[in-house]
Design an enzyme around this catalytic site. Structure first.
Site, PDB file in Angstrom:
ATOM      1  N   HIS A  49     -31.250 -20.297 -30.017  1.00  0.00           N
ATOM      2  CA  HIS A  49     -32.363 -20.774 -30.825  1.00  0.00           C
ATOM      3  C   HIS A  49     -33.621 -19.956 -30.553  1.00  0.00           C
ATOM      4  O   HIS A  49     -33.796 -19.383 -29.477  1.00  0.00           O
ATOM      5  CB  HIS A  49     -32.650 -22.261 -30.541  1.00  0.00           C
ATOM      6  CG  HIS A  49     -33.133 -22.541 -29.149  1.00  0.00           C
ATOM      7  ND1 HIS A  49     -32.301 -22.528 -28.051  1.00  0.00           N
ATOM      8  CD2 HIS A  49     -34.375 -22.857 -28.665  1.00  0.00           C
ATOM      9  CE1 HIS A  49     -32.991 -22.813 -26.963  1.00  0.00           C
ATOM     10  NE2 HIS A  49     -34.262 -23.014 -27.300  1.00  0.00           N
ATOM     11  N   PHE A  50     -34.464 -19.908 -31.563  1.00  0.00           N
ATOM     12  CA  PHE A  50     -35.812 -19.370 -31.464  1.00  0.00           C
ATOM     13  C   PHE A  50     -36.773 -20.521 -31.746  1.00  0.00           C
ATOM     14  O   PHE A  50     -36.379 -21.554 -32.296  1.00  0.00           O
ATOM     15  CB  PHE A  50     -36.029 -18.245 -32.483  1.00  0.00           C
ATOM     16  CG  PHE A  50     -35.142 -17.048 -32.278  1.00  0.00           C
ATOM     17  CD1 PHE A  50     -35.618 -15.909 -31.650  1.00  0.00           C
ATOM     18  CD2 PHE A  50     -33.821 -17.047 -32.723  1.00  0.00           C
ATOM     19  CE1 PHE A  50     -34.795 -14.793 -31.459  1.00  0.00           C
ATOM     20  CE2 PHE A  50     -32.991 -15.952 -32.533  1.00  0.00           C
ATOM     21  CZ  PHE A  50     -33.486 -14.817 -31.909  1.00  0.00           C
TER      22      PHE A  50
END
Length: 393
Positions: free
Chosen positions: A229-230
């Site tokens: 994830h970012f």
């Protein structure tokens, strides 16, 4: 090659701008700084205007994102109301930004893995983003065989119904704090790959706003979930790292310039330029891949709509584990993830917020960062690797 697009219009390659960061900031329409007592979204929380009234020229992407995020806020899906949290810019050389969120560390999901390995296998029994509530999903992504985007309003029945998604962060530290999850159903561990990093760069570019940044934390650098994830959020102030002076090191990969930060408490690289955003993305992702394969924790800040990328290096988790971290800073319970290293620090105690000073926060960031000798050794290895070409695909 299929195009992955998060928007109601296509994400087409566009040339990256040359290295001229100060000129870009000065040309952006009148960015005002936060004042003490203002909330994190950049306007007085006692008079909560609609974001469109504060930023009348939002891109279609941000307009939609803000609207959906506000809807989730109205539904009470967050652990705290970030728009009422106090935020201030500290006087001093760097103008660090401090936000008070009392008890945030006690409300967040606990970290369920060791901090000593940057690369770790995905475990389905641990929390991951296939387990979030459907209403936490804002956008879904769909691959297409042409330039027309497939964009879906509303949340899907389950997050795994889509290859990629944008979710709310239920413990936000800024306005419109969201999570970008590439290829959710593949259950990828938290490790950079070129395709996913390029997707994050596209999202930053489509925001068309320097106050909406995208960040990444590796394991060992205070990522708290081992599912790729970012993060991203909107904060209407220039981050201290974005205005830090730099020293040019070299040019690689079709014109990408690599510099190093100078006179900033955290060691790191700055990437910009290149013939296209794709060129810039490839060089940065190659550097990240080198670091994670050599078990070196790092954080990434995608700035200025994808025109500049900061690769920040740290060793704070290692110092915590070895008993070398200062008790003063341990008591403050600051986790130096990408936002903290960039100069936006979240404080959990009223005492720390009221007494926050540039000297204290600078000292903390120095402790979290590599020593000068460690950085010089790692810099040599990274530059030699990038000069030798891309890693094997």
């Amino acid at each position: 090659m299929p195009v992955i697009s998060p928007l109601p219009f296509s994400l087409l390659p566009a040339p990256a701008a040359p290295a001229a960061s100060r000129a870009r900031w000065n040309s952006f329409p009148h960015h005002r700084l936060l004042r003490a007592g203002m909330c994190s979204n950049g306007f007085d929380s006692t008079n909560c205007l609609r974001m469109e009234e504060v930023e009348p020229n939002l891109s279609p992407f941000l307009h939609k994102l803000f609207k959906e995020w506000d809807d989730r806020k109205a539904r009470g899906l967050f652990h705290h109301n970030i728009t009422t949290c106090e935020t201030k810019v500290l006087p001093g050389e760097h103008n660090f930004v401090a936000t008070l969120i009392e008890g945030r560390d006690q409300k967040k999901r606990p970290t369920e893995f060791g901090m000593n390995q940057v690369l770790q296998p995905f475990h389905s029994d641990k929390f991951n983003f296939t387990k979030v509530k459907p209403e936490e999903v804002i956008f879904r992504f769909q691959e297409t065989e042409n330039d027309s985007a497939q964009y879906f309003d509303g949340a899907p029945p389950t997050v795994s119904a889509s290859p990629s998604s944008i979710l709310i962060n239920v413990s936000p530290i800024g306005y419109c704090h969201v999570l970008l999850i590439p290829r959710v159903q593949e259950c990828l561990p938290q490790r950079v790959d070129q395709e996913s990093f390029l997707l994050a760069m596209y999202v930053a570019r489509e925001a068309k706003n320097p106050f909406f940044r995208v960040g990444y934390n590796s394991l060992g650098a205070f990522a708290t979930i081992n599912h790729l994830h970012f993060q991203a959020y909107y904060l209407k102030v220039q981050y201290p790292v974005e205005k830090a002076p730099t020293e040019k090191l070299t040019v690689v990969g079709n014109g990408v310039t690599i510099s190093q930060l100078v006179w900033y408490p955290v060691s790191g690289f700055v990437f910009e330029g290149g013939a296209s955003l794709e060129d810039l993305s490839q060089v940065v992702s190659d550097a990240c891949i080198f670091l994670q394969e050599n078990n070196r924790p790092f954080n990434v800040l995608i700035s200025e709509s994808g025109k500049r990328v900061f690769l920040l290096l740290q060793c704070y988790a290692e110092k915590q584990a070895s008993g070398k971290a200062s008790q003063e800073f341990l008591d403050m319970r600051i986790n130096p993830a990408v936002w903290e290293l960039s100069g936006h620090l979240v404080l959990k105690r009223r005492k720390d917020y009221d007494e926050a000073s540039a000297a204290t926060l600078c000292g903390f960031l120095v402790e979290a960062s590599l020593s000068e000798a460690e950085f010089q050794e790692l810099k040599k290895c990274v530059l030699e690797f990038l000069a030798s070409g891309s890693p094997e695909k």
